[in-house]
Design a protein around this motif. Structure first.
Motif, PDB file in Angstrom:
ATOM      1  N   VAL A   4      35.470  46.304  39.565  1.00 52.63           N
ATOM      2  CA  VAL A   4      36.078  45.602  40.654  1.00 52.63           C
ATOM      3  C   VAL A   4      35.822  45.690  41.791  1.00 52.63           C
ATOM      4  O   VAL A   4      36.554  47.461  42.529  1.00 52.63           O
ATOM      5  CB  VAL A   4      37.731  46.055  40.564  1.00 52.63           C
ATOM      6  N   TYR A   6      36.379  44.890  45.991  1.00 54.49           N
ATOM      7  CA  TYR A   6      37.075  44.280  46.369  1.00 54.49           C
ATOM      8  C   TYR A   6      36.919  43.482  47.568  1.00 54.49           C
ATOM      9  O   TYR A   6      35.955  44.498  48.746  1.00 54.49           O
ATOM     10  CB  TYR A   6      38.407  44.343  47.108  1.00 54.49           C
ATOM     11  N   GLU A  29      35.130  40.430  44.359  1.00 52.59           N
ATOM     12  CA  GLU A  29      36.670  39.665  45.102  1.00 52.59           C
ATOM     13  C   GLU A  29      35.321  39.083  46.065  1.00 52.59           C
ATOM     14  O   GLU A  29      35.094  39.452  47.250  1.00 52.59           O
ATOM     15  CB  GLU A  29      37.850  40.104  45.260  1.00 52.59           C
ATOM     16  N   PRO A 263      42.547  36.877  44.832  1.00 55.12           N
ATOM     17  CA  PRO A 263      42.949  38.051  44.782  1.00 55.12           C
ATOM     18  C   PRO A 263      43.735  37.762  43.070  1.00 55.12           C
ATOM     19  O   PRO A 263      43.557  38.994  42.466  1.00 55.12           O
ATOM     20  CB  PRO A 263      43.604  38.501  45.223  1.00 55.12           C
ATOM     21  N   GLU A 264      44.909  36.693  43.214  1.00 52.69           N
ATOM     22  CA  GLU A 264      45.979  37.074  41.734  1.00 52.69           C
ATOM     23  C   GLU A 264      44.931  37.154  40.582  1.00 52.69           C
ATOM     24  O   GLU A 264      45.053  37.643  39.892  1.00 52.69           O
ATOM     25  CB  GLU A 264      46.700  35.869  41.642  1.00 52.69           C
ATOM     26  N   TYR A 265      44.035  36.237  40.774  1.00 56.37           N
ATOM     27  CA  TYR A 265      43.402  36.192  39.296  1.00 56.37           C
ATOM     28  C   TYR A 265      42.400  37.410  39.149  1.00 56.37           C
ATOM     29  O   TYR A 265      41.611  37.099  38.096  1.00 56.37           O
ATOM     30  CB  TYR A 265      42.335  33.937  39.467  1.00 56.37           C
ATOM     31  N   LEU A 266      41.598  37.684  40.174  1.00 55.96           N
ATOM     32  CA  LEU A 266      40.533  38.082  39.809  1.00 55.96           C
ATOM     33  C   LEU A 266      41.530  39.776  39.311  1.00 55.96           C
ATOM     34  O   LEU A 266      40.819  40.487  37.754  1.00 55.96           O
ATOM     35  CB  LEU A 266      40.309  38.891  41.262  1.00 55.96           C
ATOM     36  N   GLU A 267      42.254  40.446  39.626  1.00 47.01           N
ATOM     37  CA  GLU A 267      43.333  41.332  38.889  1.00 47.01           C
ATOM     38  C   GLU A 267      44.352  40.836  37.351  1.00 47.01           C
ATOM     39  O   GLU A 267      44.137  41.515  36.097  1.00 47.01           O
ATOM     40  CB  GLU A 267      45.298  41.445  40.139  1.00 47.01           C
ATOM     41  N   LYS A 270      40.693  41.129  35.614  1.00 46.10           N
ATOM     42  CA  LYS A 270      40.543  42.984  35.562  1.00 46.10           C
ATOM     43  C   LYS A 270      41.148  43.090  33.841  1.00 46.10           C
ATOM     44  O   LYS A 270      40.417  43.691  33.040  1.00 46.10           O
ATOM     45  CB  LYS A 270      41.549  43.747  36.374  1.00 46.10           C
ATOM     46  N   GLN A 271      42.763  42.422  33.978  1.00 46.91           N
ATOM     47  CA  GLN A 271      43.397  43.001  33.022  1.00 46.91           C
ATOM     48  C   GLN A 271      43.235  42.470  31.806  1.00 46.91           C
ATOM     49  O   GLN A 271      43.255  43.266  29.918  1.00 46.91           O
ATOM     50  CB  GLN A 271      44.967  42.326  33.273  1.00 46.91           C
TER      51      GLN A 271
END
Length: 319
Positions: A4, A6, A29, A263-267, A270-271
Motif C-alpha cells: 500500500v 499512501y 492512495e 482512506p477508509e475504503y483503501l484500508e 487492503k484487508q
C-alpha cells in the motif's frame, strides 16, 4: 505480498512498485490520473476494469460534482491516458449506470462510447448486469440494471470461454438435421453465457457488504478476470473502492493494481485482499444459484393487503 502506497509517500515509489511487480497486489492512495500519467507509455496492463463515480453526489464525490461536459472530459482524459498502457491483447471493461438529473436519466455508457471509438477500441459486448433490488422510483420504472462496456485493443485478444461456461438449459439436446443429426449439440462443459448477467447487487445483508455505498459484487468481475486474462496477468482498477476487482484477481492468481482516494475504503480493500490471500475472504461465487424469494415468509401477501390486492387484480382482469 500486498503493498500500500499512501499519499505521504512519493508517487514514484508506487509507480516503481507497479512496474517491478514484486507484489501480489498494490494499492495506491490518491488520484488515479497522476498515477497513470507517471507510468511508462508502454503496454503494461492485461485488463483494465473499473466502475467510475457516476457524478450523482455520493459521499465519495463530495465537492467534486461536475457538469455533464466536465464529467465526460474528465473520463476522456483518464481513458486516453490508459490506452497506451493497455497490452495489444488486453481489454477494458468500464462498468457504468445512469446519471440522474432531476428525475431524467442519462445513460453514461452512451456518453462514453464515442471516447473509446475515437481511440480505435473495438466494442465486443455491451453487457447488461441486472439485479433484483434497488431504490423504488415513483415517477418512472425502477432501475434494475447497469452496463459493462467491454472493449478490446485489437482483434487478437484474450478470451477464454471454457472457464466461464454456465450449465446448459437442455444438456441432452441433439441436432435434428444435417451431418450431425442425432448427436449431442451442446458442450459438456456448458454453454456460453449471454450478455445479460443476473447477479445480486451488494446491499443489505449481502455477505460482501462493507462501508462502501456503491460496492459491486465480486462475481461481476470474476467472469471478466477468468475470460479476459491469463494466470499471472495484471488487472488494473483506477477507481478501486474497496478492491472488489482485486479480490477477483487474486482469487485466480492474477496480479492487481488499484487506486483509491478515500482512506477508509483503501484500508477495507487492503484487508479484503489480505483475506483473499489467506483464503478467508467472504464472497458470493458466480456459480451460486440465485435465491428464490418465494420460499420466504416475506413473499406472502400480508392479510391487511388481501382485499385491496384482489380488487386491484380483478379490475385488470388478472384474476
Amino acid at each position: 505480498m500486498i503493498d500500500v502506497i499512501y499519499q505521504g509517500d512519493r508517487r514514484e515509489q508506487a509507480v516503481t512498485a507497479a512496474i517491478k511487480g514484486k507484489h501480489t497486489a498494490l494499492l495506491y492512495e490518491g488520484d488515479c490520473l497522476p498515477f497513470i500519467q507517471d507510468l511508462p507509455q508502454e503496454p503494461l496492463l492485461d485488463l483494465i476494469v473499473t466502475s467510475p463515480p457516476y457524478n450523482i453526489g455520493k459521499m465519495y464525490e463530495k465537492g467534486k460534482l461536475r457538469s455533464r461536459e466536465e464529467y465526460i472530459a474528465w473520463q476522456e482524459e483518464i481513458i486516453c491516458n490508459l490506452y497506451p498502457r493497455l497490452k495489444e491483447r488486453g481489454s477494458i471493461c468500464w462498468q457504468v449506470g445512469n446519471h440522474v438529473d432531476h428525475g431524467a436519466i442519462v445513460p453514461i455508457d452512451m456518453e462514453l462510447g464515442g471516447i473509446f471509438e475515437r481511440l480505435g477500441l473495438r466494442l465486443r459486448n455491451r453487457i447488461v448486469w441486472t439485479f433484483g433490488h434497488g431504490q423504488h422510483c415513483q415517477r418512472r420504472f425502477s432501475g434494475r440494471y447497469e452496463v459493462v462496456l467491454w472493449y478490446t485493443k485489437s482483434d487478437d485478444y484474450i478470451f477464454h470461454l471454457d472457464p466461464v461456461r454456465v450449465p446448459a438449459k437442455y444438456p441432452g439436446k441433439r441436432a435434428f438435421r444435417g451431418p450431425r443429426k442425432g448427436q449431442l449439440s451442446g458442450n459438456p462443459l456448458g454453454k456460453n453465457p449471454s450478455d445479460v448477467w443476473e447477479i445480486p447487487n451488494v446491499s443489505g445483508n449481502h455477505v460482501e457488504k462493507t462501508a462502501h455505498p456503491c460496492q459491486f459484487p465480486v462475481a461481476l468481475v470474476e467472469r471478466l478476470v477468468l475470460a479476459l486474462t491469463d494466470v499471472g496477468g495484471v488487472v488494473f482498477d483506477p477507481f478501486c473502492g474497496v478492491a472488489t476487482s482485486g479480490v477477483a484477481a487474486l482469487l485466480y492468481q492474477r496480479r492487481y493494481v488499484g487506486c483509491e482516494m478515500v482512506p477508509e475504503y483503501l484500508e477495507i480493500g487492503k484487508q479484503r485482499l489480505e483475506d483473499t490471500e489467506s483464503g478467508t475472504i467472504l464472497y458470493r461465487p458466480i456459480d451460486k444459484p440465485l435465491y428464490d424469494p418465494h420460499g420466504s415468509s416475506l413473499s406472502q401477501v400480508p392479510k391487511e393487503w388481501l382485499t385491496k390486492t384482489n380488487v386491484f387484480l380483478q379490475e385488470r382482469r388478472i384474476l
